[in-house]
Design a protein around this motif. Structure first.
Motif, PDB file in Angstrom:
ATOM      1  N   LEU A   1       0.920  -1.098   0.185  1.00 58.27           N
ATOM      2  CA  LEU A   1      -0.165  -0.012   0.132  1.00 58.27           C
ATOM      3  C   LEU A   1       0.868   1.264   0.093  1.00 58.27           C
ATOM      4  O   LEU A   1       0.684   2.231  -0.878  1.00 58.27           O
ATOM      5  CB  LEU A   1      -0.968  -0.031   1.347  1.00 58.27           C
ATOM      6  CG  LEU A   1      -1.873   1.406   1.323  1.00 58.27           C
ATOM      7  CD1 LEU A   1      -2.841   1.126   0.131  1.00 58.27           C
ATOM      8  CD2 LEU A   1      -2.620   1.040   2.544  1.00 58.27           C
ATOM      9  N   GLU A   2       1.758   1.093   0.845  1.00 55.04           N
ATOM     10  CA  GLU A   2       2.788   2.593   0.991  1.00 55.04           C
ATOM     11  C   GLU A   2       3.902   2.268  -0.207  1.00 55.04           C
ATOM     12  O   GLU A   2       4.617   3.351  -0.310  1.00 55.04           O
ATOM     13  CB  GLU A   2       3.527   2.538   2.275  1.00 55.04           C
ATOM     14  CG  GLU A   2       2.551   2.529   3.378  1.00 55.04           C
ATOM     15  CD  GLU A   2       3.252   2.820   4.717  1.00 55.04           C
ATOM     16  OE1 GLU A   2       4.587   2.593   4.819  1.00 55.04           O
ATOM     17  OE2 GLU A   2       2.589   3.024   5.566  1.00 55.04           O
ATOM     18  N   GLY A   3       4.058   1.363  -0.993  1.00 53.87           N
ATOM     19  CA  GLY A   3       5.105   1.345  -1.637  1.00 53.87           C
ATOM     20  C   GLY A   3       6.527   1.435  -1.153  1.00 53.87           C
ATOM     21  O   GLY A   3       7.262   2.000  -1.714  1.00 53.87           O
ATOM     22  N   ARG A   4       6.543   0.736   0.118  1.00 58.18           N
ATOM     23  CA  ARG A   4       7.898   0.932   0.749  1.00 58.18           C
ATOM     24  C   ARG A   4       8.590  -0.349   1.277  1.00 58.18           C
ATOM     25  O   ARG A   4       7.775  -1.328   1.305  1.00 58.18           O
ATOM     26  CB  ARG A   4       7.683   1.635   2.185  1.00 58.18           C
ATOM     27  CG  ARG A   4       8.721   2.003   2.825  1.00 58.18           C
ATOM     28  CD  ARG A   4       8.350   2.912   4.042  1.00 58.18           C
ATOM     29  NE  ARG A   4       7.677   2.355   5.176  1.00 58.18           N
ATOM     30  CZ  ARG A   4       7.724   2.639   6.583  1.00 58.18           C
ATOM     31  NH1 ARG A   4       8.772   3.447   6.898  1.00 58.18           N
ATOM     32  NH2 ARG A   4       6.987   1.841   7.430  1.00 58.18           N
TER      33      ARG A   4
ATOM     34  N   LEU B   1      17.143  -0.857  -6.095  1.00 58.33           N
ATOM     35  CA  LEU B   1      17.813  -1.238  -5.134  1.00 58.33           C
ATOM     36  C   LEU B   1      17.936  -2.832  -4.952  1.00 58.33           C
ATOM     37  O   LEU B   1      16.958  -3.347  -5.484  1.00 58.33           O
ATOM     38  CB  LEU B   1      17.636  -0.583  -3.764  1.00 58.33           C
ATOM     39  CG  LEU B   1      18.045  -0.764  -2.423  1.00 58.33           C
ATOM     40  CD1 LEU B   1      18.633   0.359  -1.764  1.00 58.33           C
ATOM     41  CD2 LEU B   1      17.377  -1.545  -1.508  1.00 58.33           C
ATOM     42  N   VAL B   2      19.058  -3.370  -4.807  1.00 57.05           N
ATOM     43  CA  VAL B   2      19.166  -4.934  -4.421  1.00 57.05           C
ATOM     44  C   VAL B   2      19.606  -5.035  -3.091  1.00 57.05           C
ATOM     45  O   VAL B   2      20.281  -4.060  -2.628  1.00 57.05           O
ATOM     46  CB  VAL B   2      20.039  -5.316  -5.422  1.00 57.05           C
ATOM     47  CG1 VAL B   2      19.661  -5.645  -6.809  1.00 57.05           C
ATOM     48  CG2 VAL B   2      21.572  -5.081  -5.391  1.00 57.05           C
ATOM     49  N   PHE B   3      19.271  -6.083  -2.271  1.00 59.88           N
ATOM     50  CA  PHE B   3      19.639  -6.634  -0.733  1.00 59.88           C
ATOM     51  C   PHE B   3      19.769  -7.776  -0.940  1.00 59.88           C
ATOM     52  O   PHE B   3      19.031  -8.760  -1.623  1.00 59.88           O
ATOM     53  CB  PHE B   3      18.387  -5.738   0.025  1.00 59.88           C
ATOM     54  CG  PHE B   3      17.075  -6.197  -0.206  1.00 59.88           C
ATOM     55  CD1 PHE B   3      16.690  -7.610   0.571  1.00 59.88           C
ATOM     56  CD2 PHE B   3      16.184  -5.694  -1.189  1.00 59.88           C
ATOM     57  CE1 PHE B   3      15.456  -8.040   0.162  1.00 59.88           C
ATOM     58  CE2 PHE B   3      14.922  -6.191  -1.398  1.00 59.88           C
ATOM     59  CZ  PHE B   3      14.659  -7.462  -0.475  1.00 59.88           C
ATOM     60  N   ALA B   4      20.385  -8.297   0.225  1.00 55.56           N
ATOM     61  CA  ALA B   4      20.766  -9.666   0.294  1.00 55.56           C
ATOM     62  C   ALA B   4      21.433  -9.778   1.647  1.00 55.56           C
ATOM     63  O   ALA B   4      22.122  -9.010   2.178  1.00 55.56           O
ATOM     64  CB  ALA B   4      21.508 -10.384  -0.857  1.00 55.56           C
TER      65      ALA B   4
ATOM     66  N   GLY C   1      21.438  -2.598  14.923  1.00 58.21           N
ATOM     67  CA  GLY C   1      20.657  -1.511  15.682  1.00 58.21           C
ATOM     68  C   GLY C   1      19.921  -0.623  14.986  1.00 58.21           C
ATOM     69  O   GLY C   1      19.537   0.298  15.316  1.00 58.21           O
ATOM     70  N   CYS C   2      19.741  -0.689  13.599  1.00 58.97           N
ATOM     71  CA  CYS C   2      19.542   0.302  12.575  1.00 58.97           C
ATOM     72  C   CYS C   2      18.278  -0.236  11.587  1.00 58.97           C
ATOM     73  O   CYS C   2      18.210  -1.690  11.550  1.00 58.97           O
ATOM     74  CB  CYS C   2      20.702   0.739  11.784  1.00 58.97           C
ATOM     75  SG  CYS C   2      21.770   1.719  12.764  1.00 58.97           S
ATOM     76  N   TRP C   3      17.751   0.452  10.949  1.00 58.31           N
ATOM     77  CA  TRP C   3      16.711   0.101  10.077  1.00 58.31           C
ATOM     78  C   TRP C   3      16.970   0.975   8.865  1.00 58.31           C
ATOM     79  O   TRP C   3      17.078   2.151   9.311  1.00 58.31           O
ATOM     80  CB  TRP C   3      15.208  -0.196  10.580  1.00 58.31           C
ATOM     81  CG  TRP C   3      14.546   0.825  11.023  1.00 58.31           C
ATOM     82  CD1 TRP C   3      14.554   1.362  12.332  1.00 58.31           C
ATOM     83  CD2 TRP C   3      13.473   1.501  10.443  1.00 58.31           C
ATOM     84  NE1 TRP C   3      13.707   2.443  12.447  1.00 58.31           N
ATOM     85  CE2 TRP C   3      13.118   2.753  11.365  1.00 58.31           C
ATOM     86  CE3 TRP C   3      12.891   1.408   9.176  1.00 58.31           C
ATOM     87  CZ2 TRP C   3      12.003   3.596  11.200  1.00 58.31           C
ATOM     88  CZ3 TRP C   3      11.854   2.523   8.709  1.00 58.31           C
ATOM     89  CH2 TRP C   3      11.371   3.429   9.782  1.00 58.31           C
ATOM     90  N   VAL C   4      16.472   0.611   7.769  1.00 64.51           N
ATOM     91  CA  VAL C   4      16.614   1.605   6.480  1.00 64.51           C
ATOM     92  C   VAL C   4      15.264   1.664   5.943  1.00 64.51           C
ATOM     93  O   VAL C   4      14.450   0.413   5.500  1.00 64.51           O
ATOM     94  CB  VAL C   4      17.756   1.015   5.479  1.00 64.51           C
ATOM     95  CG1 VAL C   4      17.559   1.524   4.056  1.00 64.51           C
ATOM     96  CG2 VAL C   4      18.943   1.150   6.014  1.00 64.51           C
ATOM     97  N   SER C   5      14.776   2.616   5.568  1.00 67.73           N
ATOM     98  CA  SER C   5      13.383   2.622   4.835  1.00 67.73           C
ATOM     99  C   SER C   5      13.676   3.053   3.387  1.00 67.73           C
ATOM    100  O   SER C   5      14.388   4.047   3.018  1.00 67.73           O
ATOM    101  CB  SER C   5      12.593   3.554   5.294  1.00 67.73           C
ATOM    102  OG  SER C   5      11.283   3.756   4.410  1.00 67.73           O
ATOM    103  N   VAL C   6      13.037   2.524   2.286  1.00 70.37           N
ATOM    104  CA  VAL C   6      13.126   2.846   0.772  1.00 70.37           C
ATOM    105  C   VAL C   6      11.916   3.057   0.266  1.00 70.37           C
ATOM    106  O   VAL C   6      11.126   2.277   0.280  1.00 70.37           O
ATOM    107  CB  VAL C   6      14.055   1.726   0.128  1.00 70.37           C
ATOM    108  CG1 VAL C   6      14.334   2.279  -1.358  1.00 70.37           C
ATOM    109  CG2 VAL C   6      15.052   1.240   0.861  1.00 70.37           C
ATOM    110  N   GLN C   7      11.592   4.302  -0.285  1.00 70.84           N
ATOM    111  CA  GLN C   7      10.406   4.599  -0.838  1.00 70.84           C
ATOM    112  C   GLN C   7      10.559   5.816  -1.766  1.00 70.84           C
ATOM    113  O   GLN C   7      11.300   6.856  -1.449  1.00 70.84           O
ATOM    114  CB  GLN C   7       9.459   5.267   0.377  1.00 70.84           C
ATOM    115  CG  GLN C   7       7.908   5.439  -0.011  1.00 70.84           C
ATOM    116  CD  GLN C   7       7.156   5.572   1.532  1.00 70.84           C
ATOM    117  OE1 GLN C   7       7.524   6.146   2.227  1.00 70.84           O
ATOM    118  NE2 GLN C   7       6.024   5.166   1.051  1.00 70.84           N
TER     119      GLN C   7
END
Length: 658
Positions: free
Chosen positions: A131-134, A156-159, A205-211
């Protein structure tokens, strides 16, 4: 434990997304040989290779909510999932499995990013909100589980491991000279470093938001040493240590498969083994590395502890030839330059563990950081108080500095007296505790054609951390260990990467927030710091063999340069050849060649520690260039290559699922 990978807002042709994401997962299938699943949507394709530990029959991923809005690919374990599930059920959430994956998803739906500090475990996950495209990428507070991401085209790519990016069309690897210089200087990558240009590691201890094409970074857990309880006496401290470690081990024994224990021969893993046996009351499987070279071997204490536990003990005897033969595969799994060979026996041990039918183990990592078990902490105490100490006190402390060195005596004390006199005042702002260690790092940085200041990134990290400025010298030393060598080497290169290379999950009871908080509040209050881990040893003295309890710190090491000099494996041509070295233009080729000639032709006692470390940095850096930049390794040639069965496919573009 699993491996995750995916693409977000990619320009990959829609019809190619399933092939690309399954290729990425195939590259890390060793992490999750029990099953593969993926989902595809217009802006997102992601999946999981699963190591089935909790609710194996119903834990297939990706995991979506009832509305199909939020999808989760998850790696690791949340040990307090039962308590969180009960809390969520009281709020009206309905569960359909017994696995912690569903708890993570529902916790996010209930609390958003405020759920992250509630999680007690080692984890990394990707969460996609349609819904948020995030896309959200998050990692545990101590950095036990890795998660890398990189820009690629418009997306973006992640793994879980960077080797997954080898399967992404058009993705190229380039080693980053500035990052490599930093790694050589402090022996380990910093929390966000990968060693490659453009690839980031989500920090602990971190988080990343991609939008909407924007990447934002957030911290949910900061490392401090002032959260512990008030403790009135040493007796109270010992009781609390027992209670908290017992609770921590009990949580980490939550599993639907058998849990084993790694026994190193030291007190930390012995405590974990004792508590495991006390809590489970079941036959216990234990595993150890024995060395053919007596200089590195702790088999006597390992076998003594195994006998004490009555365990089914599995000992793996490792030779110098074994280390030389397995080194390239182990470096491929580590993915970063390394200064030791000690991770290679752990690579071999995890294979032996999986062959024995065990895919979860407990180990003692984190105890030395919490309870001041390293020489580094004693050295910091001594140097910080040098100007206020008289000659008698200095000598008394110097005598107690290295009890594990059999030949440490008056001549050595005279030599280190001058060294500590020289390093009694801070030279590198904020990095006083590690200045002696960094002297070896400066030598290793000579491998770089232009190293600049290899410690500039670390200096910037401590400068931007206000809480660090108020810490004592020993607390700063702890903070640096928790932020650098522990997550960057001990938990990754020597730990998680080696165990998951063969589908074995490693759990660390000493890396529980409650255990770490308590250690911060009792260290040096009931001990002068020179009797390493005194409170911890005393807390379990009645439960363990006296020889194990009173054994001084015996640093875990393995044969380094001697193994390669004796075996002369073919891949040494990569560091002997001018042409091969020329392919890495950031290396100082002449220095590298002189070093290589010396370490491979000199007797072992003619090679210094810093030369040993620098050669291994050189060899691992060149092997990584060979495997990742040149892509010269055929993945199917890996001894760890596996093909998980396809468990789950979700194509949200057609609303179909299988």
């Amino acid at each position: 434990m699993c491996g995750i990978a995916g693409l977000f807002q990619s320009d990959t042709a829609p019809g190619d997304l399933p092939r690309v994401v399954t290729g990425m997962l195939g590259a890390i299938a060793h992490r999750g040989p029990d099953g593969l699943g993926y989902m595809v949507d217009d802006p997102c394709a992601m999946g999981t290779v699963r190591l089935a530990i909790l609710d194996p029959a119903h834990g297939a991923q990706p995991f979506g909510d009832a509305e199909g809005r939020v999808w989760l690919c998850y790696n690791g374990e949340i040990y307090n999932y039962r308590e969180l599930r009960a809390e969520l059920e009281a709020k009206g959430h309905v569960f359909h499995t017994r696995c912690d994956t569903e708890v993570v998803l529902e916790a996010w739906r209930a609390w958003g990013d405020a759920a992250l500090p509630r999680f007690n475990g080692g984890f990394a996950f990707a969460l996609y909100d349609r819904l948020e495209g995030r896309l959200v990428l998050a990692r545990d507070r101590f950095g036990k589980r890795p998660l890398f991401f990189a820009r690629h085209g418009p997306g973006l790519v992640f793994a879980s491991e960077m080797k997954a990016f080898l399967a992404v069309p058009g993705f190229t690897f380039r080693q980053d000279p500035a990052q490599i210089a930093s790694i050589l200087g402090q022996w380990t990558p910093l929390p966000d470093q990968s060693g490659f240009e453009g690839i980031e590691n989500v920090p602990m201890g971190c988080w990343v938001s991609v939008q909407d094409g924007r990447v934002s970074r957030h911290t949910y857990a900061s490392l401090t040493f002032d959260d512990g309880p008030a403790v009135a006496s040493a007796a109270d401290a010992r009781d609390l240590i027992r209670d908290r470690l017992t609770e921590s081990v009990a949580m980490r024994l939550r599993s639907d498969v058998e849990v084993g224990v790694y026994l190193s021969g030291g007190v930390d893993s012995a405590i974990v083994g004792h508590l495991t046996r006390e809590i489970t009351h079941r036959p216990l499987s234990t595993f150890s590395v024995e060395f053919a070279d007596a200089e590195f071997d702790e088999s006597a204490e390992q076998r003594m502890m195994a006998d004490h536990l009555g365990s089914r003990h599995h000992a793996l005897r490792v030779t110098q030839e074994d280390i030389a033969a397995a080194f390239p595969d182990a470096v491929y799994h580590a993915e970063v330059p390394t200064f030791r060979s000690a991770f290679v026996p752990m690579f071999l041990l995890s294979r032996r563990t999986r062959e024995a039918g065990i895919k979860v183990v407990l180990s003692g990592e984190g105890a030395d950081e919490a309870y001041l078990g390293y020489d580094l902490f004693k050295e910091t105490l001594l140097r910080a108080a040098w100007s206020e100490s008289d000659e008698a006190l200095r000598r008394e402390r110097l005598m107690r500095l290295y009890p594990h060195y059999a030949h440490y005596g008056p001549r050595d004390i005279a030599a280190v007296t001058g060294l500590y006199q020289q390093f009694a005042e801070e030279r590198m702002p904020g990095l006083f505790s590690h200045e002696l260690r960094f002297q070896n790092g400066r030598f290793s940085a000579r491998l770089m054609r232009d190293a600049g200041d290899p410690f500039a990134p670390l200096s910037a990290l401590v400068a931007e951390t206000p809480a660090y400025q108020a810490m004592s010298p020993v607390e700063r030393a702890q903070w640096l260990e928790y932020k650098t060598l522990l997550p960057g080497y001990l938990l990754s290169t020597q730990g998680e990467r080696m165990s998951l290379a063969h589908g074995v999950e490693n759990r660390c009871p000493f890396l529980d927030k409650a255990v770490v908080d308590l250690a911060g509040s009792v260290n040096l209050r009931f001990d002068d710091g020179f009797d390493e881990k005194k409170l911890l040893r005393d807390a379990f003295a009645a439960d363990l063999p006296e020889a194990v309890v009173r054994k001084r710190k015996f640093p875990y090491r393995a044969p380094d340069v001697a193994a390669f000099a004796q075996a002369q494996p073919d891949y040494l041509e990569l560091v002997r050849s001018e042409a091969e070295l020329a392919a890495l233009p950031f290396l100082e080729a002449r220095f590298a060649q002189r070093l290589t000639r010396k370490v491979l032709t000199s007797p072992p006692d003619g090679i210094s520690t810093k030369e040993n470390q620098t050669f291994l940095f050189l060899l691992s850096t060149v092997l990584l260039h060979h495997d990742f930049v040149r892509r010269a390794r055929a993945p199917e040639a890996l001894s760890t290559r596996v093909t998980p069965p396809l468990e789950k496919v979700v194509d949200l573009r057609t609303a179909g699922a299988a």
